[in-house]
Enzyme design. Structure first.
Site, mmCIF file in Angstrom:
data_model
loop_
_atom_site.group_PDB
_atom_site.id
_atom_site.type_symbol
_atom_site.label_atom_id
_atom_site.label_comp_id
_atom_site.label_asym_id
_atom_site.label_seq_id
_atom_site.Cartn_x
_atom_site.Cartn_y
_atom_site.Cartn_z
ATOM 1 N N ARG A 190 0.888 -1.177 0.000
ATOM 2 C CA ARG A 190 0.000 0.000 0.000
ATOM 3 C C ARG A 190 0.912 1.209 0.000
ATOM 4 O O ARG A 190 1.701 1.398 0.931
ATOM 5 C CB ARG A 190 -0.933 0.004 1.202
ATOM 6 C CG ARG A 190 -1.706 1.307 1.345
ATOM 7 C CD ARG A 190 -2.841 1.237 2.318
ATOM 8 N NE ARG A 190 -3.956 0.475 1.775
ATOM 9 C CZ ARG A 190 -5.229 0.620 2.137
ATOM 10 N NH1 ARG A 190 -5.562 1.507 3.057
ATOM 11 N NH2 ARG A 190 -6.183 -0.104 1.597
ATOM 12 N N HIS A 247 -7.025 0.495 -7.010
ATOM 13 C CA HIS A 247 -7.314 -0.317 -5.818
ATOM 14 C C HIS A 247 -7.965 -1.627 -6.310
ATOM 15 O O HIS A 247 -9.160 -1.867 -6.089
ATOM 16 C CB HIS A 247 -8.239 0.446 -4.881
ATOM 17 C CG HIS A 247 -8.257 -0.072 -3.464
ATOM 18 N ND1 HIS A 247 -7.534 -1.181 -3.059
ATOM 19 C CD2 HIS A 247 -8.920 0.363 -2.357
ATOM 20 C CE1 HIS A 247 -7.748 -1.395 -1.773
ATOM 21 N NE2 HIS A 247 -8.579 -0.475 -1.322
ATOM 22 N N GLN A 267 -9.951 -4.050 -3.913
ATOM 23 C CA GLN A 267 -11.290 -3.548 -3.589
ATOM 24 C C GLN A 267 -12.260 -3.872 -4.729
ATOM 25 O O GLN A 267 -13.383 -4.332 -4.497
ATOM 26 C CB GLN A 267 -11.239 -2.032 -3.356
ATOM 27 C CG GLN A 267 -12.578 -1.417 -3.009
ATOM 28 C CD GLN A 267 -13.109 -1.919 -1.670
ATOM 29 O OE1 GLN A 267 -12.412 -1.847 -0.672
ATOM 30 N NE2 GLN A 267 -14.334 -2.426 -1.656
ATOM 31 N N ASP A 279 -17.580 7.046 -2.529
ATOM 32 C CA ASP A 279 -16.367 6.923 -1.716
ATOM 33 C C ASP A 279 -16.148 8.274 -1.036
ATOM 34 O O ASP A 279 -16.807 9.265 -1.389
ATOM 35 C CB ASP A 279 -15.183 6.568 -2.636
ATOM 36 C CG ASP A 279 -13.918 6.197 -1.869
ATOM 37 O OD1 ASP A 279 -13.968 6.080 -0.626
ATOM 38 O OD2 ASP A 279 -12.863 6.039 -2.519
ATOM 39 N N ARG A 330 -13.942 -8.742 0.811
ATOM 40 C CA ARG A 330 -12.497 -8.510 0.658
ATOM 41 C C ARG A 330 -11.748 -9.796 1.013
ATOM 42 O O ARG A 330 -10.783 -10.179 0.365
ATOM 43 C CB ARG A 330 -12.039 -7.365 1.579
ATOM 44 C CG ARG A 330 -12.586 -5.977 1.231
ATOM 45 C CD ARG A 330 -12.072 -5.468 -0.103
ATOM 46 N NE ARG A 330 -10.622 -5.459 -0.177
ATOM 47 C CZ ARG A 330 -9.832 -4.447 0.211
ATOM 48 N NH1 ARG A 330 -10.385 -3.341 0.677
ATOM 49 N NH2 ARG A 330 -8.517 -4.516 0.082
HETATM 50 N N1 CP Z 1 -11.509 -0.148 1.585
HETATM 51 C C1 CP Z 1 -10.251 -0.215 2.089
HETATM 52 O O1 CP Z 1 -9.262 -0.387 1.362
HETATM 53 O O2 CP Z 1 -10.192 -0.150 3.444
HETATM 54 P P1 CP Z 1 -8.852 0.091 4.266
HETATM 55 O O3 CP Z 1 -8.285 1.412 3.841
HETATM 56 O O4 CP Z 1 -9.279 0.052 5.705
HETATM 57 O O5 CP Z 1 -7.895 -1.040 3.954
#
Ligand code: CP
Length: 322
Positions: free
Chosen positions: A114, A141, A144, A234, A302
Site C-alpha cells: 500500500r 485499488h 477492492q 467513496d 475482501r
Molecule cells: N476499503 C479499504 O481499502 O479499506 P482500508 O483502507 O481500511 O484497507
C-alpha cells in the site's frame, strides 16, 4: 486429497496484480468463481492451501480492511504474514524499489504494498521474482474492485446488463478500478461528478475499450443514478489529500448520496461504499445504515476475493484438500 472444486492453482502463478487489467475478463470471471467456491468450502479443506507460504504486507498508509483481510486470508489458508509500516521501509526514499523487491523475493512468497505513488510499485513489481499485489496506490485499488464485483455478482447473479452509478470523486483509484472490472464483466458504469472530478477523456476511452460494458460521465447526480441497480460512492478526499478537504466538500456536496437521490435509482437498487465512510458527507447515515446498504457484505468479500487471488498466485495443490 479430495478435490471439491476446480483447482485454483497456477491460474495467475507468479504474476503481479497491480491493476484489474493485469487479468483478462476470463481470468477475472475465474477468480470470482474461486472466491464464491471458497465461501462454501469448509475451513478444514482450506487450511493447507498455502502451507509454507509467507506474505509480506508493506503499508505506507493506514488500513483496516486490506491489512486484516489479507492477514486472515493467509491464516485460514495455512500460510503466514509479516507486516511492516511505512517508516520501516519507505520505498523509493530509504531504498530503491528494485532493491526492496530483490531482497523481499529472497524471503517471502508474495508481497502486498500500500503506497502513495503508483510508479514505485510498478518498479518494485518489475524487479521482484515473486508476485506483487497492489493494496492501494494513487492510481488503483484492484483488490477492492475484486470484492466489489463479487458482491454485485452475488446480489444480481451477473454484472452483464447492470447499471452502476459511481457518484462523487469519480477520478479516484476506487472508481477507476471498479469501472475497469465492471466494464470487463459487461456492466454499464455511470460516473456522476463535477467536471473537476470527472475521469479524463483518455480514461473514459480506455474504460470503454475493456469489454462489453459501457461508460458514461454525467454532470448531475440525478442523471447518473436514474434507473441504476447500484449506487456507489467513496470519501470525497482521498488519503494524503486532506489539505483539499474543504474545497472537495464544497464541490462534491451536490453528489452526496441521500434518500432523495436514491428515489431516482431502480426500486431494487443497493448502496455500496468501500469504507471508511463519512456519514453526513458523501453519504447520509440513513442510506449507509438503511435496508439498501450492502457495505458490510462488500467488506466481508475482501476476505473471500483475496483468498481466491492468493490461491491463484501461490497455491501448489490442484484442489481444495481435506
Ligand atoms: N476499503 C479499504 O481499502 O479499506 P482500508 O483502507 O481500511 O484497507
Amino acid at each position: 486429497m479430495i478435490a471439491v472444486a476446480p483447482a485454483p492453482a497456477a491460474l495467475l502463478r507468479g504474476r503481479p496484480f497491480l491493476r484489474i487489467t493485469d487479468v483478462s475478463p476470463d481470468e477475472l470471471a475465474a477468480l470470482l468463481r474461486v472466491a464464491a467456491e471458497l465461501k462454501n468450502v469448509p475451513a478444514s479443506a482450506q487450511r493447507r492451501m498455502l502451507q509454507g507460504k509467507t506474505l509480506a504486507l508493506l503499508f505506507e498508509k493506514p488500513s483496516l480492511r486490506t491489512r486484516v483481510s489479507f492477514e486472515v486470508a493467509m491464516t485460514q489458508l495455512g500460510g503466514e504474514t509479516l507486516f511492516a509500516a511505512g517508516g520501516e521501509f519507505s520505498i523509493g526514499s530509504r531504498e530503491a524499489p528494485e532493491d526492496v523487491a530483490r531482497v523481499l523475493s529472497r524471503y517471502v512468497s508474495a508481497v502486498v504494498v500500500r503506497t502513495h505513488e503508483h510508479e514505485p510499485l510498478e518498479r518494485l513489481a518489475r524487479a521482484a521474482s515473486v508476485p506483487v499485489i497492489n493494496g492501494l496506490s494513487a492510481a488503483a485499488h484492484p483488490c477492492q474492485a475484486l470484492a466489489d464485483v463479487l458482491t454485485m455478482q452475488e446480489r444480481f447473479g451477473t454484472l452483464s446488463g447492470l447499471t452502476i452509478a459511481f457518484v462523487g470523486d469519480a477520478k479516484n483509484n476506487v472508481a477507476l478500478s471498479l469501472a475497469e472490472a465492471a466494464v470487463m464483466m459487461g456492466a454499464s458504469v455511470h460516473f456522476g461528478s463535477p467536471v473537476t472530478h470527472r475521469p479524463s477523456e483518455a480514461t473514459l476511452a480506455h474504460l470503454g475499450a475493456l469489454g462489453s460494458g459501457t461508460v458514461r460521465a454525467f454532470g448531475s447526480a440525478v442523471r447518473a443514478v436514474r434507473g441504476a441497480d447500484v449506487i456507489y460512492t467513496d470519501v470525497w478526499t482521498s488519503m494524503g489529500e486532506e489539505r483539499f478537504r474543504e474545497r472537495d466538500a464544497a464541490m462534491l456536496r451536490p453528489f452526496a448520496v441521500t434518500d432523495e437521490l436514491f428515489t431516482y435509482a431502480a426500486r431494487h437498487a443497493v448502496f455500496m461504499h468501500c469504507l471508511p465512510a463519512h456519514r453526513g458527507e458523501e453519504v447520509a447515515a440513513s442510506v449507509i445504515d438503511g435496508p439498501c446498504s450492502i457495505v458490510f457484505d462488500q467488506a466481508e468479500n475482501r476476505l473471500h476475493a483475496q483468498k481466491a487471488l492468493l490461491c491463484a498466485l501461490l497455491a501448489d495443490t490442484r484442489g481444495f484438500v481435506r
